[in-house]
Write a protein that holds these residues in place. Structure first.
Motif, PDB file in Angstrom:
ATOM      1  N   GLN A 328      40.143  40.231  28.290  1.00 38.40           N
ATOM      2  CA  GLN A 328      39.130  40.646  29.111  1.00 38.40           C
ATOM      3  C   GLN A 328      38.374  39.958  29.765  1.00 38.40           C
ATOM      4  OE1 GLN A 328      39.569  44.271  28.373  1.00 38.40           O
ATOM      5  NE2 GLN A 328      37.369  44.495  28.247  1.00 38.40           N
ATOM      6  N   ALA A 332      37.689  39.980  33.887  1.00 34.19           N
ATOM      7  CA  ALA A 332      36.339  39.757  34.743  1.00 34.19           C
ATOM      8  C   ALA A 332      36.336  38.668  35.767  1.00 34.19           C
ATOM      9  CB  ALA A 332      35.301  39.961  33.740  1.00 34.19           C
ATOM     10  N   THR A 335      38.655  39.394  38.800  1.00 33.01           N
ATOM     11  CA  THR A 335      38.004  40.482  39.734  1.00 33.01           C
ATOM     12  C   THR A 335      36.756  39.823  40.526  1.00 33.01           C
ATOM     13  OG1 THR A 335      38.734  42.078  38.307  1.00 33.01           O
ATOM     14  CG2 THR A 335      37.050  42.713  39.790  1.00 33.01           C
ATOM     15  N   ASN A 336      35.858  39.046  39.899  1.00 35.68           N
ATOM     16  CA  ASN A 336      34.618  38.563  40.600  1.00 35.68           C
ATOM     17  C   ASN A 336      34.940  37.509  41.465  1.00 35.68           C
ATOM     18  OD1 ASN A 336      32.639  39.942  39.063  1.00 35.68           O
ATOM     19  ND2 ASN A 336      32.828  38.836  37.217  1.00 35.68           N
ATOM     20  N   THR A 339      36.085  39.054  44.648  1.00 39.88           N
ATOM     21  CA  THR A 339      34.940  39.953  45.169  1.00 39.88           C
ATOM     22  C   THR A 339      34.164  38.789  46.064  1.00 39.88           C
ATOM     23  OG1 THR A 339      35.179  41.438  43.299  1.00 39.88           O
ATOM     24  CG2 THR A 339      33.055  41.111  44.891  1.00 39.88           C
ATOM     25  N   LYS A 353      25.222  37.329  46.946  1.00 37.60           N
ATOM     26  CA  LYS A 353      26.066  38.066  45.924  1.00 37.60           C
ATOM     27  C   LYS A 353      26.915  37.028  45.207  1.00 37.60           C
ATOM     28  CE  LYS A 353      26.352  41.843  44.914  1.00 37.60           C
ATOM     29  NZ  LYS A 353      25.897  42.499  43.799  1.00 37.60           N
ATOM     30  N   LEU A 357      27.974  36.364  41.583  1.00 35.46           N
ATOM     31  CA  LEU A 357      29.120  36.609  40.796  1.00 35.46           C
ATOM     32  C   LEU A 357      29.679  35.271  40.277  1.00 35.46           C
ATOM     33  CD1 LEU A 357      30.666  38.823  43.782  1.00 35.46           C
ATOM     34  CD2 LEU A 357      30.361  39.692  41.312  1.00 35.46           C
ATOM     35  N   ARG A 360      28.322  35.109  37.009  1.00 34.39           N
ATOM     36  CA  ARG A 360      29.215  35.792  35.946  1.00 34.39           C
ATOM     37  C   ARG A 360      30.525  35.257  35.605  1.00 34.39           C
ATOM     38  NH1 ARG A 360      28.116  41.714  38.854  1.00 34.39           N
ATOM     39  NH2 ARG A 360      25.950  41.704  38.281  1.00 34.39           N
ATOM     40  N   SER A 364      31.675  34.595  31.890  1.00 33.46           N
ATOM     41  CA  SER A 364      32.999  34.915  31.355  1.00 33.46           C
ATOM     42  C   SER A 364      33.932  34.109  30.871  1.00 33.46           C
ATOM     43  CB  SER A 364      33.567  35.910  32.042  1.00 33.46           C
ATOM     44  OG  SER A 364      33.016  37.140  32.561  1.00 33.46           O
TER      45      SER A 364
ATOM     46  N   ASP B  11      33.748  51.611  31.273  1.00 31.03           N
ATOM     47  CA  ASP B  11      34.319  50.727  30.557  1.00 31.03           C
ATOM     48  C   ASP B  11      33.313  50.224  29.356  1.00 31.03           C
ATOM     49  OD1 ASP B  11      35.531  48.307  29.731  1.00 31.03           O
ATOM     50  OD2 ASP B  11      36.580  48.082  31.712  1.00 31.03           O
ATOM     51  N   ASP B  12      33.865  49.772  28.196  1.00 30.11           N
ATOM     52  CA  ASP B  12      32.824  49.402  27.380  1.00 30.11           C
ATOM     53  C   ASP B  12      32.581  47.892  27.407  1.00 30.11           C
ATOM     54  OD1 ASP B  12      35.462  49.226  26.466  1.00 30.11           O
ATOM     55  OD2 ASP B  12      34.781  48.421  24.465  1.00 30.11           O
ATOM     56  N   ASP B  13      33.412  47.327  28.111  1.00 31.94           N
ATOM     57  CA  ASP B  13      33.087  45.689  28.325  1.00 31.94           C
ATOM     58  C   ASP B  13      32.160  45.598  29.390  1.00 31.94           C
ATOM     59  OD1 ASP B  13      34.216  42.807  27.565  1.00 31.94           O
ATOM     60  OD2 ASP B  13      34.366  42.953  29.660  1.00 31.94           O
ATOM     61  N   ALA B  15      31.249  42.902  31.130  1.00 30.76           N
ATOM     62  CA  ALA B  15      31.551  42.225  32.137  1.00 30.76           C
ATOM     63  C   ALA B  15      32.481  42.760  32.916  1.00 30.76           C
ATOM     64  CB  ALA B  15      32.002  40.801  31.464  1.00 30.76           C
ATOM     65  N   MET B  16      33.302  43.478  32.528  1.00 31.80           N
ATOM     66  CA  MET B  16      34.504  43.941  33.430  1.00 31.80           C
ATOM     67  C   MET B  16      33.725  45.139  34.084  1.00 31.80           C
ATOM     68  SD  MET B  16      37.426  43.410  34.009  1.00 31.80           S
ATOM     69  CE  MET B  16      38.394  44.421  35.493  1.00 31.80           C
ATOM     70  N   GLU B  18      30.817  45.309  35.329  1.00 39.07           N
ATOM     71  CA  GLU B  18      29.959  44.825  36.426  1.00 39.07           C
ATOM     72  C   GLU B  18      30.890  44.037  37.467  1.00 39.07           C
ATOM     73  OE1 GLU B  18      25.781  43.522  33.736  1.00 39.07           O
ATOM     74  OE2 GLU B  18      27.616  41.798  34.486  1.00 39.07           O
ATOM     75  N   ALA B  19      31.896  43.756  37.048  1.00 46.90           N
ATOM     76  CA  ALA B  19      32.915  43.068  38.099  1.00 46.90           C
ATOM     77  C   ALA B  19      33.563  44.392  38.743  1.00 46.90           C
ATOM     78  CB  ALA B  19      33.854  42.299  37.218  1.00 46.90           C
ATOM     79  N   LEU B  20      33.851  45.378  38.214  1.00 49.41           N
ATOM     80  CA  LEU B  20      34.532  46.543  39.047  1.00 49.41           C
ATOM     81  C   LEU B  20      33.230  47.077  39.991  1.00 49.41           C
ATOM     82  CD1 LEU B  20      36.404  48.223  36.120  1.00 49.41           C
ATOM     83  CD2 LEU B  20      37.293  47.313  38.153  1.00 49.41           C
ATOM     84  N   ASP B  22      30.829  45.572  41.483  1.00 48.94           N
ATOM     85  CA  ASP B  22      30.819  44.538  42.654  1.00 48.94           C
ATOM     86  C   ASP B  22      31.936  44.728  43.484  1.00 48.94           C
ATOM     87  OD1 ASP B  22      27.994  43.660  42.192  1.00 48.94           O
ATOM     88  OD2 ASP B  22      28.965  42.267  40.826  1.00 48.94           O
ATOM     89  N   LEU B  23      32.884  44.964  42.997  1.00 48.01           N
ATOM     90  CA  LEU B  23      34.203  44.981  43.639  1.00 48.01           C
ATOM     91  C   LEU B  23      33.881  46.155  44.608  1.00 48.01           C
ATOM     92  CD1 LEU B  23      37.299  44.842  44.617  1.00 48.01           C
ATOM     93  CD2 LEU B  23      37.801  45.611  42.377  1.00 48.01           C
TER      94      LEU B  23
END
Lengths: 537, 126
Positions: A328, A332, A335-336, A339, A353, A357, A360, A364, B11-13, B15-16, B18-20, B22-23
């Protein structure tokens, strides 16, 4: 010589003649009395003599032994004086006589002399001439002392009689001067402890003590109590504090350096005299527990290894759930990061931004690190440590290992934690292990009933008796009535692939924490497992 | 850019999620994120979403059930699964129920953008 009325002995002094002559000339080596009596051998004793001092072992046992092994502590100096005096008087063909005070004999006189026969050159005779104060009380007292001697000398524990009157007098004096906090006083006057170890003296020991200390005979142990505390000086301090504070007894486990150099773990018990008992006898009992402690340590290690092996096996079963937990934060992060690169590659990079990120990503990564740390905590070898813990926290940490397993099976989960739960004492990893085990157990039970979705309820609460309880309920098939009493047995399992150690380990962990674990079926179907731990307050 | 359809993220997570979010933002999409399926379904504007990105394993209603729920409401909203769950049975179930894509984490952003383009019938490079 058995014609003599009264107790009568014959001693061989050939081994200590040089010492006797030296003492006669005024040279008195340290503990010369002990050395002299240890080297003075009994070659004969009449019936009264046997009754008077050696009755616990009989005449046959007395003969050939040093008189020091039998003579009562309070009379040792007198006897040594008599022997030296008898040798000195020999030249004058005289005898040495001493009148002594006694509780059991009326006006007793001790007489020692040497034979004038050349064949008996190294023999000193000793006799006590007296009438008992009262025949009945004399023999009653003798019998009672015989019983005491018998008991002490055949005890399987090392037994020491210690004369601590000199120290008691110092304490009395200090108390009169107003001393209350003896611990603080000894901290600022450490020399007093060293002095006490010298002025408090061992006056008698039994055979087990001789054996325990690796001494040649009892006389080697008589004298200052110092050697007893050589390897545990702090023990001497605590023994003194308890003496001063008027305790009847004191016990602890300490290290003992024996005369032949071994280092032992011994259990020490001190019984202090109180009036009207004889104030010159403080009793010290020592039990060698070196082997017992070693065995216990080995057993604890084996149990810890076994528990760890079970933990690793349990984590193996949860590998996919754990992989998900690590995946998980890694997802993240990826992806971050990508991005961020997109924001940076723009004609006008959006640094705000990117900063957000990057924060974050860092969060993580730390989260992933925390998960790895917990997994490592469950797998590395560690000596169980008892610390104050919040069971709610333990539950949440344990939950990490099974969360994905529960979610992936769409099991409905409800958690009810009592707020401000009293803390318990225990080993964090082992208690997590118990909760993970119980969770896995419930998940697997629910799986056996494939048709329904399944539900697990977790709760914690504290009761009025000062115990904290964790309860897990599931709506699986429950436990067969015949099996309820066996679920915590080692190698009991109802699963085809199970080994049957999970719940047994849970029980041994909870028992080691002073708690209890139980299982029952729920009236509405399914099983309930719960354990209680004493609170640390 | 704001003319592009709104994308829903479930998504329950955190961090994920928020990452999606922003993407999608950097790629020029507008998005709304939900911590669970129930709050997404409860949102008044479900019909306004042009596409749904959802995790599979979640407490309560899971991703597979969420897609089935949408189909039961006769919604043809494109659904893209973003999940750690590589189970073949789950993947087949998702695709049979009409998913546009079943992507496994960790995934490259480009892969997700390609699937979104497919779902929204965008031409690459627009």
């Amino acid at each position: 010589m058995h014609r003599h009325k009264g107790a009568c002995w014959a001693f061989d002094i050939s081994l200590v003649r040089a010492l006797i002559e030296s003492v006669s000339l005024g040279n008195r080596p340290v503990d010369w009395v002990g050395t002299l009596l240890a080297g003075t051998l009994i070659i004969d004793a009449n019936g009264d003599a046997v009754h008077l001092f050696g009755a616990y072992s009989g005449r046959a046992r007395m003969v050939g032994q040093p008189v020091g092994s039998f003579w009562p502590a309070e009379g040792r100096n007198i006897l040594a004086d008599l022997i030296v005096g008898a040798v000195a008087a020999y030249a004058r063909r005289g005898a040495r006589k001493i009148r002594i005070k006694s509780l059991v004999l009326h006006d007793p006189v001790l007489i020692a002399w040497m034979s004038d026969s050349g064949e008996l050159a190294d023999i000193v005779f000793l006799t006590i001439v007296a009438e008992p104060v009262d025949d009945r009380s004399f023999w009653a007292l003798r019998t009672s002392e015989e019983r005491y001697n018998n008991l002490i000398h055949h005890l399987p524990f090392a037994f020491l009689e210690v004369d601590s009157r000199a120290q008691a007098e110092i304490f009395d004096e200090q108390r009169r001067k107003g001393l209350r906090d003896v611990a603080a006083y000894l901290d600022s006057n450490p020399d007093d402890i060293i002095r006490a170890r010298d002025i408090v003296r061992i006056t008698d020991v039994n055979r087990s003590a001789v054996q325990l200390f690796g001494a040649r005979d009892a006389s080697e142990l008589l004298g200052p109590v110092d050697p007893l505390f050589a390897a545990s000086p702090e023990t001497a301090r605590r023994v003194m504090i308890h003496h001063f504070e008027g305790y009847r007894s004191y016990s602890e486990i300490m290290k003992l350096r024996t005369l032949d150099g071994r280092l032992l773990d011994v259990s020490l018990s001190v019984t202090y005299p109180t009036r009207p008992e004889r104030l010159d006898i403080t009793l010290i009992m020592l039990e060698d527990i070196t082997d017992r402690l070693r065995t216990e340590a080995q057993l604890r290690q084996v149990q810890a290894d076994y528990t760890r092996a079970a933990r690793i096996s349990m984590l193996g079963e949860l590998a996919s759930s754990i992989a998900h937990e690590v995946n998980q934060p890694l997802s993240a992060i990826l992806t971050n990061a990508e991005t961020s690169l997109r924001w940076l590659s723009r004609d006008e990079p959006n640094l705000e931004k990117v900063a957000q990120l990057t924060t974050r990503i860092s969060d993580s990564a730390q989260h992933a690190g925390e998960i790895v740390r917990r997994i490592r905590g469950m797998t590395t070898r560690h000596v169980p440590r008892s610390v104050e813990l919040d069971l709610n926290e333990i539950l949440q940490e344990a939950f990490l290992f099974v969360r994905h397993d529960i979610e992936s099976r769409s099991i409905e989960l409800s958690i009810q934690l009592q707020r401000d739960l009293p803390r318990v004492r225990g080993d964090r990893v082992q208690l997590q292990q118990v909760i993970v085990n119980l969770l896995v157990n419930s998940v697997q039970a629910i799986q056996q009933r494939a048709a329904t979705r399944g539900a697990i309820e977790l709760s914690t609460n504290a009761d009025a008796r000062g115990a904290v309880t964790f309860t897990i309920r599931d709506d699986g098939p429950g436990i067969a009535e015949d099996d309820i009493d066996r679920v915590f047995n080692s190698f009991f399992t109802t699963k085809e692939e199970g080994v049957g150690i999970g719940l047994a380990i849970c029980q041994s962990i909870i028992a080691a924490h002073g708690g209890a674990i139980s299982a029952a079926n729920r009236p509405e179907g399914g099983a309930r497992f719960w354990f209680s731990l004493p609170t640390s307050e | 850019m704001s003319k592009l359809p709104l994308i829903a993220i479930v998504d329950d997570d955190q961090a994920m999620r928020e990452a999606l979010f922003d993407l999608l933002q950097v790629e020029g999409f507008s998005a709304r994120a939900f911590a669970d399926a129930a709050s997404f379904l409860a949102a008044a504007a479900v019909t306004e979403f042009g596409c749904l990105l959802t995790d599979v394993r979640m407490p309560g209603i899971d991703g597979i059930e969420l897609q089935q729920c949408l189909r039961a409401r006769c919604s043809s909203m494109p659904v893209i699964f973003v999940t750690s769950d590589e189970d073949a049975v789950t993947r087949t179930q998702a695709m049979n129920d009409g998913a546009t894509a079943y992507l496994t984490k960790p995934l490259a952003n480009a892969e997700l953008v390609r699937s979104l383009d497919l779902a929204l019938e965008r031409r690459p490079g627009r």
